[in-house]
Design a protein around this motif. Structure first.
Motif, PDB file in Angstrom:
ATOM      1  N   LEU A  36       0.808  -1.218   0.000  1.00 40.43           N
ATOM      2  CA  LEU A  36       0.000   0.000   0.000  1.00 40.43           C
ATOM      3  C   LEU A  36       0.845   1.273   0.000  1.00 40.43           C
ATOM      4  N   GLU A  37       2.084   1.171   0.471  1.00 36.21           N
ATOM      5  CA  GLU A  37       2.911   2.362   0.632  1.00 36.21           C
ATOM      6  C   GLU A  37       3.268   3.025  -0.683  1.00 36.21           C
ATOM      7  N   THR A  38       3.387   2.265  -1.756  1.00 38.12           N
ATOM      8  CA  THR A  38       3.787   2.835  -3.035  1.00 38.12           C
ATOM      9  C   THR A  38       2.600   3.095  -3.957  1.00 38.12           C
ATOM     10  N   ARG A  39       1.409   2.802  -3.501  1.00 43.24           N
ATOM     11  CA  ARG A  39       0.207   2.932  -4.329  1.00 43.24           C
ATOM     12  C   ARG A  39      -0.505   4.249  -4.058  1.00 43.24           C
ATOM     13  N   GLU A  40      -0.996   4.867  -5.109  1.00 43.63           N
ATOM     14  CA  GLU A  40      -1.803   6.082  -4.970  1.00 43.63           C
ATOM     15  C   GLU A  40      -3.210   5.684  -4.532  1.00 43.63           C
ATOM     16  N   PRO A  41      -3.907   6.548  -3.801  1.00 40.64           N
ATOM     17  CA  PRO A  41      -5.304   6.242  -3.446  1.00 40.64           C
ATOM     18  C   PRO A  41      -6.137   6.039  -4.709  1.00 40.64           C
ATOM     19  N   GLN A  42      -7.098   5.117  -4.641  1.00 36.72           N
ATOM     20  CA  GLN A  42      -7.941   4.818  -5.791  1.00 36.72           C
ATOM     21  C   GLN A  42      -9.406   4.978  -5.418  1.00 36.72           C
ATOM     22  N   LEU A  43     -10.168   5.590  -6.331  1.00 45.12           N
ATOM     23  CA  LEU A  43     -11.603   5.708  -6.144  1.00 45.12           C
ATOM     24  C   LEU A  43     -12.291   4.438  -6.632  1.00 45.12           C
ATOM     25  N   PRO A  44     -13.444   4.106  -6.034  1.00 45.96           N
ATOM     26  CA  PRO A  44     -14.239   3.007  -6.596  1.00 45.96           C
ATOM     27  C   PRO A  44     -14.605   3.349  -8.038  1.00 45.96           C
ATOM     28  N   PRO A  45     -14.807   2.344  -8.895  1.00 45.72           N
ATOM     29  CA  PRO A  45     -15.055   2.590 -10.324  1.00 45.72           C
ATOM     30  C   PRO A  45     -16.173   3.594 -10.616  1.00 45.72           C
ATOM     31  N   HIS A  46     -17.296   3.526  -9.895  1.00 41.42           N
ATOM     32  CA  HIS A  46     -18.395   4.458 -10.190  1.00 41.42           C
ATOM     33  C   HIS A  46     -18.029   5.900  -9.844  1.00 41.42           C
ATOM     34  N   LEU A  47     -17.233   6.104  -8.787  1.00 44.99           N
ATOM     35  CA  LEU A  47     -16.808   7.462  -8.442  1.00 44.99           C
ATOM     36  C   LEU A  47     -15.731   7.955  -9.397  1.00 44.99           C
ATOM     37  N   GLN A  48     -14.849   7.064  -9.848  1.00 45.63           N
ATOM     38  CA  GLN A  48     -13.818   7.454 -10.810  1.00 45.63           C
ATOM     39  C   GLN A  48     -14.461   7.889 -12.123  1.00 45.63           C
ATOM     40  N   ALA A  49     -15.501   7.154 -12.554  1.00 40.44           N
ATOM     41  CA  ALA A  49     -16.207   7.507 -13.790  1.00 40.44           C
ATOM     42  C   ALA A  49     -16.853   8.892 -13.655  1.00 40.44           C
ATOM     43  N   ALA A  50     -17.477   9.160 -12.506  1.00 38.77           N
ATOM     44  CA  ALA A  50     -18.088  10.477 -12.273  1.00 38.77           C
ATOM     45  C   ALA A  50     -17.016  11.563 -12.259  1.00 38.77           C
ATOM     46  N   HIS A  51     -15.904  11.284 -11.619  1.00 38.26           N
ATOM     47  CA  HIS A  51     -14.793  12.252 -11.561  1.00 38.26           C
ATOM     48  C   HIS A  51     -14.267  12.541 -12.956  1.00 38.26           C
ATOM     49  N   ASP A  52     -14.100  11.493 -13.758  1.00 35.73           N
ATOM     50  CA  ASP A  52     -13.587  11.654 -15.123  1.00 35.73           C
ATOM     51  C   ASP A  52     -14.522  12.503 -15.986  1.00 35.73           C
TER      52      ASP A  52
END
Length: 106
Positions: free
Chosen positions: A84-100
């Motif tokens: 987890l230390e080298t990974r960027e935070p990730q949004l759930p797919p439905h929130l990522q789609a809305a953000h995009d």
């Protein structure tokens, strides 16, 4: 709160298996997963296999639990959460789609 424990199946008879968490051996119920072959990793809750895991997933969960145990005992976490230390935070797919799409509400 339930905590899933990754265990590796050592042997099986019908819907019961002997499995190990690396320290202890337990008899577990396979009714929710069906019969599984020795060597298969499963996530267990209260003596029941709930989900089949890959070895990589099982080791990540085991490392995280070992890290939490170390923290509770006042020891260093070590590399328990290295994945987890080298990974960027990730949004759930439905929130990522809305953000995009530029949406501000989901």
């Amino acid at each position: 709160m339930c905590v899933g424990i990754p265990m590796k199946i050592l042997s099986r008879e019908e819907l019961a298996a002997t499995a190990s968490d690396g320290t202890h051996t337990h008899l577990i119920d396979l009714a929710l997963t069906g019969p599984l072959e020795p060597g298969t990793w499963v996530l267990t809750f209260l003596g029941t296999a709930r989900e089949v895991l890959s070895e990589v997933e099982a080791i990540k969960i085991k490392n995280a639990l070992d890290g939490l145990r170390a923290l509770i005992e006042g020891r260093d976490l070590g590399d328990a959460f290295a994945d987890l230390e080298t990974r960027e935070p990730q949004l759930p797919p439905h929130l990522q789609a809305a953000h995009d799409k530029g949406e501000t509400t989901a």
